[in-house]
Design a protein around this motif. Structure first.
Motif, mmCIF file in Angstrom:
data_model
loop_
_atom_site.group_PDB
_atom_site.id
_atom_site.type_symbol
_atom_site.label_atom_id
_atom_site.label_comp_id
_atom_site.label_asym_id
_atom_site.label_seq_id
_atom_site.Cartn_x
_atom_site.Cartn_y
_atom_site.Cartn_z
ATOM 1 N N GLU A 11 28.923 -59.946 58.509
ATOM 2 C CA GLU A 11 30.297 -59.449 58.601
ATOM 3 C C GLU A 11 31.255 -60.335 57.803
ATOM 4 N N ARG A 12 31.055 -61.640 57.862
ATOM 5 C CA ARG A 12 31.914 -62.549 57.077
ATOM 6 C C ARG A 12 31.722 -62.296 55.580
ATOM 7 N N TYR A 13 30.478 -62.064 55.170
ATOM 8 C CA TYR A 13 30.189 -61.774 53.772
ATOM 9 C C TYR A 13 30.884 -60.488 53.343
ATOM 10 N N LEU A 60 34.627 -60.907 53.128
ATOM 11 C CA LEU A 60 34.961 -61.679 51.929
ATOM 12 C C LEU A 60 34.868 -60.792 50.693
ATOM 13 N N PHE A 61 33.876 -59.936 50.644
ATOM 14 C CA PHE A 61 33.701 -59.026 49.513
ATOM 15 C C PHE A 61 34.874 -58.057 49.404
ATOM 16 N N VAL A 62 35.369 -57.574 50.549
ATOM 17 C CA VAL A 62 36.506 -56.651 50.545
ATOM 18 C C VAL A 62 37.800 -57.386 50.196
ATOM 19 N N ASP A 63 38.014 -58.563 50.814
ATOM 20 C CA ASP A 63 39.249 -59.326 50.606
ATOM 21 C C ASP A 63 39.331 -59.960 49.220
ATOM 22 N N ARG A 66 22.376 -60.088 51.338
ATOM 23 C CA ARG A 66 22.711 -59.231 50.190
ATOM 24 C C ARG A 66 21.655 -58.142 50.001
ATOM 25 N N LYS A 67 20.391 -58.512 50.173
ATOM 26 C CA LYS A 67 19.299 -57.543 50.014
ATOM 27 C C LYS A 67 19.404 -56.445 51.076
ATOM 28 N N ARG A 68 19.692 -56.814 52.343
ATOM 29 C CA ARG A 68 19.838 -55.815 53.417
ATOM 30 C C ARG A 68 20.993 -54.864 53.118
ATOM 31 N N ILE A 69 22.094 -55.403 52.630
ATOM 32 C CA ILE A 69 23.261 -54.564 52.319
ATOM 33 C C ILE A 69 22.927 -53.573 51.218
ATOM 34 N N GLN A 83 32.171 -62.970 41.175
ATOM 35 C CA GLN A 83 31.963 -63.187 39.748
ATOM 36 C C GLN A 83 32.287 -64.625 39.350
ATOM 37 N N GLN A 84 33.120 -65.311 40.122
ATOM 38 C CA GLN A 84 33.664 -66.596 39.690
ATOM 39 C C GLN A 84 33.113 -67.813 40.426
ATOM 40 N N ILE A 85 32.523 -67.611 41.578
ATOM 41 C CA ILE A 85 32.112 -68.744 42.405
ATOM 42 C C ILE A 85 30.598 -68.736 42.571
ATOM 43 N N PRO A 86 29.952 -69.885 42.353
ATOM 44 C CA PRO A 86 28.497 -69.951 42.551
ATOM 45 C C PRO A 86 28.096 -69.528 43.969
ATOM 46 N N LEU A 87 26.979 -68.830 44.060
ATOM 47 C CA LEU A 87 26.520 -68.313 45.348
ATOM 48 C C LEU A 87 26.280 -69.424 46.372
ATOM 49 N N LYS A 88 25.891 -70.615 45.930
ATOM 50 C CA LYS A 88 25.657 -71.695 46.901
ATOM 51 C C LYS A 88 26.956 -72.056 47.621
ATOM 52 N N TYR A 89 28.098 -71.957 46.943
ATOM 53 C CA TYR A 89 29.383 -72.233 47.601
ATOM 54 C C TYR A 89 29.762 -71.095 48.550
ATOM 55 N N LEU A 90 29.484 -69.853 48.135
ATOM 56 C CA LEU A 90 29.759 -68.717 49.016
ATOM 57 C C LEU A 90 28.888 -68.772 50.266
ATOM 58 N N ALA A 91 27.633 -69.124 50.089
ATOM 59 C CA ALA A 91 26.735 -69.244 51.245
ATOM 60 C C ALA A 91 27.257 -70.298 52.210
#
Length: 193
Positions: free
Chosen positions: A148-150, A153-156, A184-187, A162-170
């Protein structure tokens, strides 16, 4: 600098005199990508407005860093708790791309407060914005799943992806990079079905 004035005037009417009081105390600084704006243990002495670029807030660690926030173009940024208390910061701030900041020192901001009623309202707006961002993050961690947080964040903030490395998003949503890949795979699978 006009971008800041427009941002303020969307919230608080500013006379030229009020704007000049504030403008005279601003300094600009450009940071290259991956530059340290504030290190763990330093005292924050600036409230900054991001004209362009973005920063991340994180707690450094020996093996893992914990990213807990981002600020973007058109927003204020600061280790605001350290700025207010004059105590060392418990976290670091770094740029994620070339970033231009307009900064006002703690002393400069106190002068603006003394000299301008509009300055008081501007300061309050900046503080309220930083507080609301923090409160939203805390509630998300307490009330939402990582997925849900992911999705929120995707909506907001779709530009993050596109701009932030996935390790920081995780780290920001409170999972490992591997767990984020599974989310991401489940979504994607649900959207395909």
């Amino acid at each position: 600098m006009e971008q800041i004035r427009h941002f303020f005037e969307a919230q608080v009417p500013l006379s030229d005199a009020d704007w000049n009081i504030f403008r005279e105390r601003l300094t600009s600084r450009v940071f290259t990508a991956k530059s340290c704006v504030l290190s763990l243990g330093q005292v924050e002495n600036h409230l900054s407005f991001i004209e362009r670029g973005m920063v991340r807030y994180f707690v450094p660690g020996d093996e893992h860093e914990m990213t807990f926030g981002f600020s973007f173009e058109g927003e204020f940024m600061s280790a605001y708790d350290s700025f207010l208390t004059k105590m060392p910061s418990g976290y670091s701030i770094e740029t994620l791309g070339e970033t231009k900041l307009w900064r006002i020192s703690y002393e400069g901001l106190q002068e603006v407060y003394r000299l301008s009623d509009a300055g008081e309202r501007i300061g309050r707006c900046a503080a309220e914005g930083l507080f609301l961002k923090k409160a939203k993050r805390e509630l998300a961690l307490l009330q939402q799943t990582a997925e849900e947080r992911y999705l929120d964040l995707f909506v907001d903030r779709p530009e993050l992806f596109q701009q932030i490395p996935l390790k920081y998003l995780a780290s920001y949503i409170g999972v490992t990079p591997q767990a984020l890949s599974r989310i991401r795979k489940r979504i994607v699978q649900r959207r395909v079905l």
